[in-house]
Design a protein around this motif. Structure first.
Motif, short mmCIF file in Angstrom:
data_model
loop_
_atom_site.label_atom_id
_atom_site.label_comp_id
_atom_site.label_asym_id
_atom_site.label_seq_id
_atom_site.Cartn_x
_atom_site.Cartn_y
_atom_site.Cartn_z
N THR A 1 0.97 -1.70 0.18
CA THR A 1 -0.45 -0.04 0.31
C THR A 1 0.84 1.19 0.28
OG1 THR A 1 -0.09 0.11 2.33
CG2 THR A 1 -1.94 -1.43 1.83
N ASN A 2 0.75 2.09 -0.17
CA ASN A 2 0.92 3.46 -0.94
C ASN A 2 0.49 4.14 0.90
OD1 ASN A 2 0.87 6.41 -1.15
ND2 ASN A 2 1.05 6.03 -3.49
N GLU A 3 1.77 4.43 1.38
CA GLU A 3 1.06 5.52 2.73
C GLU A 3 0.65 6.58 1.92
OE1 GLU A 3 4.01 4.97 5.70
OE2 GLU A 3 3.04 2.60 6.19
N ARG A 4 1.88 7.18 1.53
CA ARG A 4 1.52 8.93 1.44
C ARG A 4 0.01 9.21 0.73
NH1 ARG A 4 6.22 9.48 -1.73
NH2 ARG A 4 5.23 8.30 -4.06
N ILE B 1 0.80 13.91 -3.31
CA ILE B 1 0.21 12.89 -4.02
C ILE B 1 0.61 13.62 -5.70
CG2 ILE B 1 0.09 11.42 -2.45
CD1 ILE B 1 -2.83 11.54 -3.65
N VAL B 2 0.75 12.75 -6.28
CA VAL B 2 0.62 12.83 -8.24
C VAL B 2 -0.07 12.24 -8.93
CG1 VAL B 2 1.97 13.16 -10.10
CG2 VAL B 2 2.81 13.87 -7.64
N ASN B 3 -0.66 12.22 -9.95
CA ASN B 3 -1.53 11.21 -10.37
C ASN B 3 -0.77 10.98 -11.60
OD1 ASN B 3 -1.78 13.60 -12.02
ND2 ASN B 3 -3.97 13.52 -12.54
N PRO C 1 6.18 3.11 -10.28
CA PRO C 1 5.38 2.77 -9.18
C PRO C 1 5.56 3.21 -8.26
CG PRO C 1 7.01 0.53 -9.85
CD PRO C 1 7.49 1.84 -10.46
N ASP C 2 6.05 4.71 -8.76
CA ASP C 2 6.01 5.67 -6.76
C ASP C 2 5.10 7.01 -7.22
OD1 ASP C 2 7.67 6.93 -4.98
OD2 ASP C 2 8.63 8.85 -7.19
N VAL C 3 4.63 6.79 -8.44
CA VAL C 3 3.23 7.37 -9.13
C VAL C 3 2.36 7.18 -8.10
CG1 VAL C 3 1.50 7.84 -10.82
CG2 VAL C 3 3.83 8.17 -11.12
N ASP C 4 1.49 8.03 -7.41
CA ASP C 4 0.74 8.18 -6.36
C ASP C 4 -0.57 7.07 -6.51
OD1 ASP C 4 1.75 8.08 -3.84
OD2 ASP C 4 2.12 10.20 -5.32
#
Ligand code: JFZ
Length: 323
Positions: free
Chosen positions: A1-4, A217-219, A230-233
């Motif tokens: 999961t993405n915590e950000r 966060i970034v779309n 995968p670093d894109v949120d």
């Protein structure tokens, strides 16, 4: 999961705001209807081939005594929304703040800074602030992208000049001068390998955000899919496209109440409140997010057909929602 992005997934419901010079045109230019293939009022500068100086005359239609971004924030709050995303710079290239990197902005023509006003309103009302920024397309800058350049062409050097002298400094300003920015919402719908934008430029932009505001966060409409980076949120689906399955990453549907994003006076096929509620509930049931648009008029007023439906959704959420 993405915590950000946890706050975003938990938010469920947000407001999109399309508001800029084009709001003064209302989908018409000198009596002529928007020339279009999609009827988006915010495309009028490009569709109707309006010169910059002429386009700026639309600012005369703005009623600055009436315009109050806090009203948009209050509507979002009452509607059960948890964040607000505004068009800081749409494709026309006009910034809604006072930018040092460009004269084509509100600060150059008025004493208002809509990004500042909205960020303060969001703070006051406990909403996260998102900024839409058109990075790929810019009709104002001589080296920005517009679709005629598919034919005329543009060199990588020229495009990079636009990128380094406008996009990077403007995004830096937005991340520096307005407190916490919850998300950056970029807008590009063609794979970067098929356009003038390079992956290096997109990564430069994302790294700038990570450096200045690590929690922002970034779309995926940055132009990098989550599969590629995968670093894109979170993933933004197509306009008005709803989710149809659970995903292992955060996602969102951007949607309109009628069709156009910017205010368009003959765009009147309003979806019903129950249709909109079903869209929200459907997405939420798949752990997705729904961002519903307002296109305020040049005087800042939100069309009644939109505010009424949003408030009805808020009432439903008061009774049936989780928090
Ligand atoms: C873009 C903009 O051109 C438009 O003005 C508006 O801001 C909207 C939210 O975003 O339009 C798009 C972008 C992506 C898709 C469709 C329209 N898409 O992926 O289907």
């Amino acid at each position: 999961t993405n915590e950000r992005a946890q706050w975003f997934t938990d938010s469920r419901f947000g407001m999109f705001i399309h508001w800029g010079i084009y709001s003064g045109a209302e989908g018409f230019w000198k009596g002529e209807k928007l020339r279009n293939d999609n009827d988006y009022a915010e495309w009028i500068m490009y569709r109707n081939r309006i010169e910059k100086e002429e386009y700026l005359t639309l600012l005369d239609r703005f009623d600055w005594d009436e315009i109050d971004p806090e009203e948009w924030a209050i509507l979002a709050k009452k509607s059960g929304m948890k964040y607000v995303t505004i068009t800081a710079k749409h494709h026309d290239g006009f910034g809604l703040w006072n930018s040092q990197a460009s004269d084509f902005d509100l600060g150059n023509y008025t004493n208002r800074d809509i990004i500042k006003e909205l960020s303060e309103a969001c703070q006051k009302h406990g909403l996260k602030l998102g900024l839409y920024y058109s990075h790929w397309i810019d009709w104002e800058h001589e080296f920005g992208w517009d679709h005629t350049k598919e034919l005329s062409g543009i060199t990588a050097e020229d495009y990079d000049q636009y990128w380094q002298e406008k996009v990077i400094p403007q995004v830096r300003e937005l991340l520096t001068n307005y407190g916490e920015i919850g998300m950056f919402w970029f807008d590009m719908w063609i794979n970067h390998s098929k356009t003038v934008v390079t992956k290096a430029q997109l990564l430069q932009l994302k790294n700038l955000i990570r450096e200045l505001q690590p929690k922002c966060i970034v779309n995926s409409r940055l132009g990098l899919s989550i599969e590629e980076d995968p670093d894109v949120d979170f993933k933004t689906l197509g306009d008005n496209q709803l989710g149809n399955k659970k995903e292992n990453f955060p996602w969102q549907s951007p949607a309109t109440v009628a069709h156009s994003w910017g205010f368009h006076k003959s765009d009147t096929e309003w979806k019903s409140t129950s249709t909109l509620l079903k869209s929200l509930i459907g997405n939420v049931s798949l752990n997705g997010n729904f961002m519903l648009n307002i296109g305020p008029r040049a005087n800042g007023e939100v069309p009644y057909e939109i505010s009424q439906r949003m408030l009805e959704m808020g009432k439903w959420l008061d009774v049936n929602g989780e928090s």
